[in-house]
Scaffold this motif. Structure first.
Motif, PDB file in Angstrom:
ATOM      1  N   GLY A  53       0.829  -1.202   0.000  1.00 56.50           N
ATOM      2  CA  GLY A  53       0.000   0.000   0.000  1.00 56.50           C
ATOM      3  C   GLY A  53       0.861   1.248   0.000  1.00 56.50           C
ATOM      4  O   GLY A  53       0.824   2.050   0.933  1.00 56.50           O
ATOM      5  N   HIS A  54       1.634   1.406  -1.043  1.00 60.82           N
ATOM      6  CA  HIS A  54       2.575   2.519  -1.140  1.00 60.82           C
ATOM      7  C   HIS A  54       2.770   2.825  -2.615  1.00 60.82           C
ATOM      8  O   HIS A  54       2.516   1.978  -3.458  1.00 60.82           O
ATOM      9  CB  HIS A  54       3.911   2.109  -0.510  1.00 60.82           C
ATOM     10  CG  HIS A  54       4.608   3.232   0.216  1.00 60.82           C
ATOM     11  ND1 HIS A  54       4.988   4.385  -0.416  1.00 60.82           N
ATOM     12  CD2 HIS A  54       4.999   3.355   1.496  1.00 60.82           C
ATOM     13  CE1 HIS A  54       5.587   5.178   0.461  1.00 60.82           C
ATOM     14  NE2 HIS A  54       5.606   4.572   1.630  1.00 60.82           N
ATOM     15  N   PHE A  55       3.246   4.031  -2.938  1.00 62.76           N
ATOM     16  CA  PHE A  55       3.405   4.353  -4.356  1.00 62.76           C
ATOM     17  C   PHE A  55       4.786   3.977  -4.885  1.00 62.76           C
ATOM     18  O   PHE A  55       5.060   4.115  -6.057  1.00 62.76           O
ATOM     19  CB  PHE A  55       3.074   5.826  -4.641  1.00 62.76           C
ATOM     20  CG  PHE A  55       4.045   6.811  -4.060  1.00 62.76           C
ATOM     21  CD1 PHE A  55       5.059   7.336  -4.833  1.00 62.76           C
ATOM     22  CD2 PHE A  55       3.938   7.218  -2.750  1.00 62.76           C
ATOM     23  CE1 PHE A  55       5.955   8.238  -4.316  1.00 62.76           C
ATOM     24  CE2 PHE A  55       4.821   8.121  -2.224  1.00 62.76           C
ATOM     25  CZ  PHE A  55       5.836   8.638  -2.999  1.00 62.76           C
ATOM     26  N   PHE A  56       5.684   3.488  -4.043  1.00 61.35           N
ATOM     27  CA  PHE A  56       6.932   2.875  -4.496  1.00 61.35           C
ATOM     28  C   PHE A  56       7.367   1.868  -3.437  1.00 61.35           C
ATOM     29  O   PHE A  56       6.852   1.855  -2.328  1.00 61.35           O
ATOM     30  CB  PHE A  56       8.014   3.916  -4.786  1.00 61.35           C
ATOM     31  CG  PHE A  56       8.591   4.574  -3.570  1.00 61.35           C
ATOM     32  CD1 PHE A  56       9.727   4.083  -2.968  1.00 61.35           C
ATOM     33  CD2 PHE A  56       8.004   5.717  -3.041  1.00 61.35           C
ATOM     34  CE1 PHE A  56      10.264   4.692  -1.851  1.00 61.35           C
ATOM     35  CE2 PHE A  56       8.541   6.338  -1.933  1.00 61.35           C
ATOM     36  CZ  PHE A  56       9.668   5.830  -1.340  1.00 61.35           C
ATOM     37  N   CYS A  57       8.290   1.007  -3.807  1.00 65.32           N
ATOM     38  CA  CYS A  57       8.696  -0.093  -2.933  1.00 65.32           C
ATOM     39  C   CYS A  57       9.667   0.419  -1.872  1.00 65.32           C
ATOM     40  O   CYS A  57      10.872   0.474  -2.086  1.00 65.32           O
ATOM     41  CB  CYS A  57       9.329  -1.208  -3.759  1.00 65.32           C
ATOM     42  SG  CYS A  57       9.723  -2.655  -2.784  1.00 65.32           S
ATOM     43  N   ASP A  58       9.133   0.779  -0.734  1.00 69.13           N
ATOM     44  CA  ASP A  58       9.947   1.258   0.370  1.00 69.13           C
ATOM     45  C   ASP A  58      10.191   0.110   1.348  1.00 69.13           C
ATOM     46  O   ASP A  58       9.504  -0.916   1.319  1.00 69.13           O
ATOM     47  CB  ASP A  58       9.236   2.428   1.064  1.00 69.13           C
ATOM     48  CG  ASP A  58      10.086   3.048   2.137  1.00 69.13           C
ATOM     49  OD1 ASP A  58      11.312   3.143   1.942  1.00 69.13           O
ATOM     50  OD2 ASP A  58       9.529   3.438   3.179  1.00 69.13           O
ATOM     51  N   SER A  59      11.134   0.291   2.221  1.00 69.96           N
ATOM     52  CA  SER A  59      11.545  -0.762   3.145  1.00 69.96           C
ATOM     53  C   SER A  59      10.445  -1.165   4.127  1.00 69.96           C
ATOM     54  O   SER A  59      10.138  -2.346   4.263  1.00 69.96           O
ATOM     55  CB  SER A  59      12.772  -0.285   3.919  1.00 69.96           C
ATOM     56  OG  SER A  59      13.094  -1.171   4.936  1.00 69.96           O
ATOM     57  N   ALA A  60       9.857  -0.209   4.817  1.00 68.90           N
ATOM     58  CA  ALA A  60       8.898  -0.536   5.879  1.00 68.90           C
ATOM     59  C   ALA A  60       7.637  -1.245   5.371  1.00 68.90           C
ATOM     60  O   ALA A  60       7.250  -2.267   5.934  1.00 68.90           O
ATOM     61  CB  ALA A  60       8.530   0.721   6.652  1.00 68.90           C
ATOM     62  N   PRO A  61       6.963  -0.761   4.309  1.00 68.96           N
ATOM     63  CA  PRO A  61       5.783  -1.487   3.838  1.00 68.96           C
ATOM     64  C   PRO A  61       6.106  -2.898   3.349  1.00 68.96           C
ATOM     65  O   PRO A  61       5.335  -3.826   3.572  1.00 68.96           O
ATOM     66  CB  PRO A  61       5.267  -0.634   2.673  1.00 68.96           C
ATOM     67  CG  PRO A  61       5.827   0.699   2.887  1.00 68.96           C
ATOM     68  CD  PRO A  61       7.131   0.492   3.577  1.00 68.96           C
ATOM     69  N   LEU A  62       7.264  -3.078   2.719  1.00 70.43           N
ATOM     70  CA  LEU A  62       7.683  -4.398   2.267  1.00 70.43           C
ATOM     71  C   LEU A  62       7.943  -5.311   3.459  1.00 70.43           C
ATOM     72  O   LEU A  62       7.549  -6.477   3.466  1.00 70.43           O
ATOM     73  CB  LEU A  62       8.946  -4.278   1.402  1.00 70.43           C
ATOM     74  CG  LEU A  62       9.557  -5.584   0.903  1.00 70.43           C
ATOM     75  CD1 LEU A  62       8.611  -6.267  -0.071  1.00 70.43           C
ATOM     76  CD2 LEU A  62      10.900  -5.319   0.243  1.00 70.43           C
ATOM     77  N   LEU A  63       8.577  -4.766   4.468  1.00 69.96           N
ATOM     78  CA  LEU A  63       8.908  -5.535   5.661  1.00 69.96           C
ATOM     79  C   LEU A  63       7.656  -6.035   6.375  1.00 69.96           C
ATOM     80  O   LEU A  63       7.618  -7.147   6.888  1.00 69.96           O
ATOM     81  CB  LEU A  63       9.741  -4.650   6.597  1.00 69.96           C
ATOM     82  CG  LEU A  63      10.452  -5.316   7.761  1.00 69.96           C
ATOM     83  CD1 LEU A  63      11.400  -6.381   7.248  1.00 69.96           C
ATOM     84  CD2 LEU A  63      11.206  -4.273   8.559  1.00 69.96           C
ATOM     85  N   HIS A  64       6.610  -5.226   6.375  1.00 68.37           N
ATOM     86  CA  HIS A  64       5.384  -5.611   7.083  1.00 68.37           C
ATOM     87  C   HIS A  64       4.522  -6.604   6.309  1.00 68.37           C
ATOM     88  O   HIS A  64       3.483  -7.034   6.796  1.00 68.37           O
ATOM     89  CB  HIS A  64       4.596  -4.358   7.478  1.00 68.37           C
ATOM     90  CG  HIS A  64       5.260  -3.597   8.577  1.00 68.37           C
ATOM     91  ND1 HIS A  64       6.084  -2.520   8.332  1.00 68.37           N
ATOM     92  CD2 HIS A  64       5.290  -3.785   9.914  1.00 68.37           C
ATOM     93  CE1 HIS A  64       6.561  -2.073   9.467  1.00 68.37           C
ATOM     94  NE2 HIS A  64       6.099  -2.817  10.450  1.00 68.37           N
ATOM     95  N   LEU A  65       4.956  -6.993   5.119  1.00 70.26           N
ATOM     96  CA  LEU A  65       4.289  -8.082   4.395  1.00 70.26           C
ATOM     97  C   LEU A  65       4.826  -9.450   4.816  1.00 70.26           C
ATOM     98  O   LEU A  65       4.211 -10.470   4.511  1.00 70.26           O
ATOM     99  CB  LEU A  65       4.491  -7.918   2.881  1.00 70.26           C
ATOM    100  CG  LEU A  65       3.802  -6.745   2.204  1.00 70.26           C
ATOM    101  CD1 LEU A  65       4.118  -6.749   0.717  1.00 70.26           C
ATOM    102  CD2 LEU A  65       2.304  -6.790   2.424  1.00 70.26           C
ATOM    103  N   ALA A  66       5.970  -9.474   5.503  1.00 65.36           N
ATOM    104  CA  ALA A  66       6.577 -10.748   5.907  1.00 65.36           C
ATOM    105  C   ALA A  66       5.752 -11.400   7.008  1.00 65.36           C
ATOM    106  O   ALA A  66       5.196 -10.721   7.882  1.00 65.36           O
ATOM    107  CB  ALA A  66       7.998 -10.514   6.391  1.00 65.36           C
ATOM    108  N   CYS A  67       5.671 -12.735   6.948  1.00 67.39           N
ATOM    109  CA  CYS A  67       4.949 -13.458   8.000  1.00 67.39           C
ATOM    110  C   CYS A  67       5.969 -14.093   8.947  1.00 67.39           C
ATOM    111  O   CYS A  67       6.094 -15.318   9.041  1.00 67.39           O
ATOM    112  CB  CYS A  67       3.997 -14.491   7.395  1.00 67.39           C
ATOM    113  SG  CYS A  67       4.719 -15.506   6.105  1.00 67.39           S
ATOM    114  N   ALA A  68       6.721 -13.228   9.601  1.00 66.47           N
ATOM    115  CA  ALA A  68       7.727 -13.654  10.580  1.00 66.47           C
ATOM    116  C   ALA A  68       7.961 -12.486  11.534  1.00 66.47           C
ATOM    117  O   ALA A  68       7.469 -11.372  11.310  1.00 66.47           O
ATOM    118  CB  ALA A  68       9.016 -14.035   9.870  1.00 66.47           C
TER     119      ALA A  68
END
Length: 201
Positions: free
Chosen positions: A58-73
């Motif tokens: 849910g972001h307009f570019f691939c940033d670290s924090a939104p990508l990190l919160h997709l992990a299931c760990a």
């Protein structure tokens, strides 16, 4: 750029000897390599995380924090690594910029004429404005232990830092130019005349 301004104002007679092409290339390579090495551990760690849930950010570019919160760990350790690497990267470069400006300001204040001081401060004002906006947003976004609670606010700040600030850069850097000032005045005068003409219709 702050070091370039420091050399230009504090050591103007040695500027061409210090700021050679090879020295500038070394500075660029140093900044690229040090930044790459600083973020490499978190990138490797992030690549090993399991991503088993949704794959939409849910972001307009691939940033670290939104990508990190997709992990299931558990991501607490990598959030801490992100925080520490951001802290080191931003605070160290900001510290070098602040030290450069401290020397610049102390040198400018020693200039006997007020006109010379104004000219020197005008040279630094545009760079200082852009640096302040860039560092302000970056420190607010990245130098926090956890970013999950403020992902929506980060989107707004990223729009500001990736769209608004670059859009303002040409105006900020060119308003010292007399030709640009005159062109801006002419444009404003013409637009006021156009508005009056539209109102008279």
């Amino acid at each position: 750029m702050s070091y370039d301004l420091y050399v230009a104002i504090c050591n103007p007679l040695q500027y061409s000897m210090i700021m050679t092409s090879s020295f500038c290339v070394r500075l660029v390579i140093l900044s690229w390599v040090s930044s790459f090495l600083l973020i490499l551990p978190t990138t490797i760690y992030r690549a090993r995380l399991p991503y088993c849930g949704p794959n939409k950010i849910g972001h307009f570019f691939c940033d670290s924090a939104p990508l990190l919160h997709l992990a299931c760990a558990d991501i607490h350790a990598i959030e801490l690594l992100d925080f520490l690497s951001s802290l080191v990267l931003l605070i160290s470069s900001l510290s070098l910029t602040v030290v450069s400006y401290a020397y610049i300001i102390s040198t400018v204040l020693k200039i006997p004429s007020g006109q010379g001081q104004c000219k020197a401060f005008a040279t630094c004002a545009s760079h200082f404005t852009v640096v302040s906006m860039g560092y302000g947003v970056s420190i607010f976004v990245y130098v926090r232990p956890s970013q999950k609670s403020s992902l929506h606010l980060n989107k707004i700040l990223f729009i500001f830092s990736s769209v608004i600030i670059p859009l303002l850069n040409p105006f900020i850097f060119s308003l010292r130019n007399e030709t640009m000032k005159n062109a801006l005045k002419d444009t404003l005068t013409k637009s006021q005349g156009f508005i009056k003409w539209m109102k008279s219709l």
